[in-house]
Write an enzyme that holds these catalytic residues in place. Structure first.
Site, PDB file in Angstrom:
ATOM      1  N   SER A 126      46.179  40.149  29.410  1.00 42.52           N
ATOM      2  CA  SER A 126      46.173  40.550  30.822  1.00 42.52           C
ATOM      3  C   SER A 126      47.473  40.161  31.506  1.00 42.52           C
ATOM      4  O   SER A 126      48.273  39.390  30.972  1.00 42.52           O
ATOM      5  CB  SER A 126      45.019  39.868  31.553  1.00 42.52           C
ATOM      6  OG  SER A 126      45.307  38.486  31.675  1.00 42.52           O
ATOM      7  N   LYS A 127      47.629  40.687  32.712  1.00 47.92           N
ATOM      8  CA  LYS A 127      48.828  40.380  33.493  1.00 47.92           C
ATOM      9  C   LYS A 127      48.907  38.872  33.729  1.00 47.92           C
ATOM     10  O   LYS A 127      49.972  38.286  33.747  1.00 47.92           O
ATOM     11  CB  LYS A 127      48.789  41.143  34.815  1.00 47.92           C
ATOM     12  CG  LYS A 127      49.939  40.782  35.718  1.00 47.92           C
ATOM     13  CD  LYS A 127      50.050  41.691  36.906  1.00 47.92           C
ATOM     14  CE  LYS A 127      51.199  41.301  37.813  1.00 47.92           C
ATOM     15  NZ  LYS A 127      51.095  39.959  38.372  1.00 47.92           N
ATOM     16  N   ARG A 128      47.737  38.264  33.915  1.00 50.52           N
ATOM     17  CA  ARG A 128      47.716  36.825  34.160  1.00 50.52           C
ATOM     18  C   ARG A 128      48.334  36.045  32.994  1.00 50.52           C
ATOM     19  O   ARG A 128      49.049  35.069  33.193  1.00 50.52           O
ATOM     20  CB  ARG A 128      46.277  36.374  34.414  1.00 50.52           C
ATOM     21  CG  ARG A 128      46.326  35.230  35.284  1.00 50.52           C
ATOM     22  CD  ARG A 128      45.254  34.746  36.184  1.00 50.52           C
ATOM     23  NE  ARG A 128      44.094  35.494  36.467  1.00 50.52           N
ATOM     24  CZ  ARG A 128      42.876  35.056  36.131  1.00 50.52           C
ATOM     25  NH1 ARG A 128      42.726  33.950  35.430  1.00 50.52           N
ATOM     26  NH2 ARG A 128      41.843  35.736  36.517  1.00 50.52           N
TER      27      ARG A 128
END
Ligand code: GLU
Length: 508
Positions: free
Chosen positions: A265-267
């Site tokens: 994910s972007k996180r």
């Protein structure tokens, strides 16, 4: 494979920037199409207008372009099977929804959102889940439960309705996936999905099947998250009488976090400092996210690293041009299990492409960095410098750190090196070396080195003692490429100045 013309599509929904997993899906579709002399279509699936994000469509097209994934048919390219944007195909879907009702494979449902919510809550209280399916549908507000007259009356009075798929009872759907083999699902585990919404637009499921059929798609290659939808899709093909021309399916494995636990994910990117999007993205609310391009990745390196996240050639080869990928790619060699993303390996790929690129090409990337620092020099020097430092760089943004000493005198001297290399007699030796350098005729690396070496031999002093101190004076540290190559580029006058400065500035 049948001898049908290969036609594949990448069918993103414009709900935000394209994740690198999405780019990989596009890439595999493209490679498969080109390998088989087929067509690669870009279809924009924008029937869910609540999730539409301005700019996303443009972003998707620019991302593919940057990667060198060429679209044969699409919203910009046109083609014989258009329009290629689902919101422009509204009229087409109605007909098929009506056909499904006619053949008793679908039905009208009038249950309001509040009513459905109520059923869900009531089920939750009993620790159950509510699903709209053969077991519940006969007690709900739909054309299977209500009389023909009542249904007609509700529709005529303009009451909102949806059209749901009538899931067959107690049946087994047998599907084939190129990557996963045979997959079987009992229809009792499935629900009556909405095919057509009250806003007059189809849902993803109906639009996707109708378009794949009308666009003569031969292979559907998409992310694993769509595998649960496959039974419904297969049943829809059968219900519409399109079983014989149904595409073949291949569901690609997930891209996993570097730890292997869950979807990338972007996180994860923010936390570990790597991009998850191909290009810089600015959301309508002003939020931004960096991209591989902006972080200094070469498009060909990005494509190469993506290709190997889920596919392997069965050999040790790791570096592939797009042409290599096209000729070697096969869906059979796509892995079933998820692929862990390794940010260090991604950098390694960029480095491999960096060292292969010409110094002239890389110089173009370095020039703006030098210009920003107010430095101007000749192309020849920039290219020579690049040639000397590219082995030590992963990105163009590393160039300056690796080469600053070519362009500016050191402002400080590495303390550890000073401690180790700058002895009491060093200033006297460096004063000699300075004079030697100042008097080299036909100044270049070879001649300067010959003179300094002759001095060392005549004086019988340690080679290392002189060279390390000279490097410290010119570079400011113990690192860097060949010292005399550096000195040649720095130039005779400047080298002399740097030695003088070191003698004056380095105090132990
Ligand atoms: N619109 C779907 C998506 O956003 C397409 C899935 C498919 O390829 O069938 O991924």
């Amino acid at each position: 494979m049948t001898d049908r013309k290969v036609r594949v599509r990448f069918a993103p929904s414009p709900t935000g920037p394209l994740h690198m997993g999405g780019v990989r899906t596009a890439l595999y579709n493209y490679l498969f199409a080109k390998k088989h002399g087929g067509d690669f279509l870009l279809r924009i699936e924008d029937t869910d207008q609540t999730r539409f994000v301005p700019g996303a469509e443009e972003y998707i097209m620019k991302s593919l372009e940057w990667c060198g994934i060429k679209v044969d048919e699409g919203i910009r390219e046109g083609g014989d099977f258009g329009p290629y944007k689902q919101s422009e195909r509204k009229a087409i879907y109605q007909k098929y929804a009506a056909e499904l009702i006619e053949s008793n494979n679908a039905y009208y449902a009038f249950d309001t959102a509040e009513e459905l919510d109520g059923y869900r809550k009531a089920a939750e209280e009993k620790k159950e889940t509510f699903t709209y399916n053969p077991a519940t549908r006969t007690n709900l507000k739909n054309s299977l439960a209500l009389s023909v007259d009542e249904v007609k009356q509700r529709i005529d009075s303009g009451e909102p309705y949806v059209i749901r798929f009538r899931m067959p009872e107690n049946d087994e759907v047998v599907m084939h996936d190129i990557i996963r083999g045979e997959v079987k699902v009992q229809t009792s585990t499935l629900d009556d999905k909405v095919l057509f919404k009250s806003d007059g637009l189809p849902t993803y499921h109906l639009a996707n099947i109708v378009d794949d059929h009308l666009m003569e798609i031969s292979h559907v290659i998409r992310g694993e998250e769509w595998l649960p939808s496959l039974p419904l899709h297969v049943l829809l093909y059968m219900a519409l009488g399109w079983k014989d021309t149904m595409p073949e399916f291949a569901h690609l494995p997930l891209l996993l976090k570097p730890t292997g636990n869950g979807k990338l994910s972007k996180r994860d990117g923010d936390k570990l400092g790597f991009p998850v999007f191909p290009l810089f993205w600015k959301a309508p609310n002003g939020d931004t996210a960096t991209g591989y391009r902006e972080e200094g990745y070469f498009a060909d390196a990005f494509v190469n690293l993506l290709a190997l996240l889920g596919w392997n050639p069965g050999t040790e080869q790791e570096i592939f041009t797009m042409e290599d990928l096209i000729s070697q790619f096969s869906l059979e060699r796509v892995t079933k299990s998820g692929s862990k993303f390794d940010p260090k390996k991604a950098e390694w790929f960029n480095h491999q492409y960096m060292v292969q690129k010409s110094n002239a090409d890389l110089a173009e990337l370095f020039k703006p960095i030098l210009a920003e620092k107010g430095l101007t020099t000749t192309d020849d020097i920039i290219q020579k410098v690049i040639g000397m430092i590219k082995e030590r760089a992963n990105f163009a943004k590393d160039f300056w750190e690796q080469s600053a000493f070519f362009f500016t005198a050191p402002e400080s001297y590495d303390a550890k090196m000073v401690k180790k290399q700058w002895k009491e007699n060093t200033p006297a030796i460096m004063a000699d070396v300075k004079d030697i350098i100042a008097n080299v005729k036909d100044f270049n690396a070879v001649n300067a080195k010959a003179e300094v070496v002759a001095y060392i031999e005549a004086k019988e002093i340690g080679f290392g003692a002189v060279m390390n101190a000279l490097r410290l004076s010119v570079v400011g540290a113990g690192k860097g490429p060949d010292l005399f190559e550096i000195i040649e580029i720095v130039g005779q006058e400047e080298t002399v100045k740097r030695i003088e400065k070191a003698i004056a500035d380095i105090v132990k």
